[in-house]
Design a protein around this motif. Sequence first.
Motif, short mmCIF file in Angstrom:
data_model
loop_
_atom_site.label_atom_id
_atom_site.label_comp_id
_atom_site.label_asym_id
_atom_site.label_seq_id
_atom_site.Cartn_x
_atom_site.Cartn_y
_atom_site.Cartn_z
N ASP A 7 0.83 -1.21 0.00
CA ASP A 7 0.00 0.00 0.00
C ASP A 7 0.86 1.26 0.00
OD1 ASP A 7 -2.71 1.22 0.24
OD2 ASP A 7 -1.84 2.02 2.08
N SER A 8 1.93 1.24 0.80
CA SER A 8 2.84 2.39 0.87
C SER A 8 3.54 2.60 -0.47
CB SER A 8 3.87 2.18 1.98
OG SER A 8 4.78 3.24 2.02
N LEU A 9 3.94 1.50 -1.11
CA LEU A 9 4.58 1.58 -2.42
C LEU A 9 3.62 2.17 -3.45
CD1 LEU A 9 6.92 0.91 -4.34
CD2 LEU A 9 5.95 -1.38 -4.60
N PHE A 10 2.37 1.67 -3.42
CA PHE A 10 1.35 2.18 -4.34
C PHE A 10 1.15 3.68 -4.16
CE2 PHE A 10 -3.15 3.44 -4.71
CZ PHE A 10 -3.30 3.32 -6.09
N GLN A 11 1.02 4.15 -2.91
CA GLN A 11 0.81 5.56 -2.63
C GLN A 11 1.99 6.41 -3.09
OE1 GLN A 11 -1.95 6.97 -1.69
NE2 GLN A 11 -3.03 5.03 -1.40
N ILE A 16 4.04 10.24 -7.30
CA ILE A 16 5.02 10.62 -8.33
C ILE A 16 4.30 10.85 -9.67
CG2 ILE A 16 6.92 9.78 -9.76
CD1 ILE A 16 7.99 8.38 -7.25
N ILE A 17 3.37 9.94 -10.00
CA ILE A 17 2.64 10.06 -11.27
C ILE A 17 1.79 11.31 -11.29
CG2 ILE A 17 0.85 8.99 -12.71
CD1 ILE A 17 1.90 6.26 -11.73
N ILE A 18 1.08 11.58 -10.18
CA ILE A 18 0.22 12.77 -10.09
C ILE A 18 1.05 14.03 -10.25
CG2 ILE A 18 -1.22 14.15 -8.54
CD1 ILE A 18 -2.31 11.51 -7.41
N GLN A 19 2.18 14.11 -9.53
CA GLN A 19 3.03 15.30 -9.60
C GLN A 19 3.61 15.49 -10.99
OE1 GLN A 19 6.00 15.00 -6.51
NE2 GLN A 19 4.50 15.23 -4.85
N SER A 20 4.01 14.39 -11.63
CA SER A 20 4.59 14.51 -12.98
C SER A 20 3.54 14.95 -13.99
CB SER A 20 5.21 13.18 -13.40
OG SER A 20 4.23 12.17 -13.50
N ARG A 21 2.32 14.44 -13.84
CA ARG A 21 1.24 14.84 -14.75
C ARG A 21 0.88 16.30 -14.57
NH1 ARG A 21 -3.02 9.70 -14.88
NH2 ARG A 21 -1.69 8.33 -16.18
N GLU A 22 0.83 16.74 -13.32
CA GLU A 22 0.56 18.15 -13.05
C GLU A 22 1.64 19.05 -13.65
OE1 GLU A 22 0.17 18.39 -8.83
OE2 GLU A 22 -1.95 17.76 -8.83
#
Length: 333
Positions: A7-11, A16-22
């Motif tokens: 779960d921690s790995l997923f979060q 990282i994906i959210i920040q990169s997309r933003e």
Amino acid sequence: MMEISEDSLFQSVKEIIIQSREKVFRMANSTLLLSYWQIGKLIVEDEQKGKKRAEYGKYTLKDLSKKLTLEFGKGFDESNLRNMRTFYHSFPICDALRHELSWTHYRLLIRLDNFDKINYYINESIQNNWNYRDLKRQINSLAYERVLEHKKTTDETIHSVLKDPYIFEFLGLKTDEKISEKDIETAIIDHIQKFLLEFGKGFAFVARQQHISTETSDFYIDLVFYNYILKCFVIIDLKTGELSHQDIGQIDMYIRMYDDLKRGEGDNPTIGILLCSEKDETIVKYSVLNDKNNLFASKYLLYLPKEEELKQIIDQDRIRFELDQNDHNKTLN
């Protein structure tokens, strides 16, 4: 080596994906705005070379649109090219562009006829994170005109935060049916996000029907908010009928009680707002509403009027507000 849970790995990966997309979106948006600004600049400069600007410009845009659409597809029709041209006219200084806003925001802003108005909506959009639909509603409901006072300084006052009238069409209440104060209060809670958007900047919801007790009595305040810009509590009393002296006396008492029992050491004096469906200006003028700077009465509408009707209401309220302010200043002098 410390193990990482699934779960921690997923979060962590998700963040990282959210920040990169933003980051990609911000870069793409900035690039798009700059491109459209540069295209608008080139169109204006090219048109200025023509002897018959109107006819020349119309022909040029139509021809340019056809060629760009063949080459790049959608996005370069004649209407959008005109928007780019107006975009450059409205914002001739490239560094003044706010990249927090999208092209869809700017397409709304460039239709406005007043630079103070444009700046108001730019600042409010950024501070309140308005999307395109939010901005469109605020412009269509004449939010700028409904703010009681537009300050020339950066200092915020209650007059630069409050509106009159307020428009609550999003509550979904029908004007042809009998509506109680409880009905309005419940609808506000059910649509609290939209209510805060309409109510003004800096407001946070605190309580509904907040209980205040003294040694002899119990009282319940309809709605309580806190404004972090003004650093004070704001209490609201809802009225569906005509405003009376008793209503004004009641909220005046609530303010005094709230200051005494709830106000914190770092808080400014509590502000009280009577939100009423009908506002008798004679009662307003000859009551404590006319003497205090922390007690207000604002009208609310449960529907969005036609623009001309809304302008008439706003003009009447603004004239009264300015007259009241002049009378208040004369009294102080």
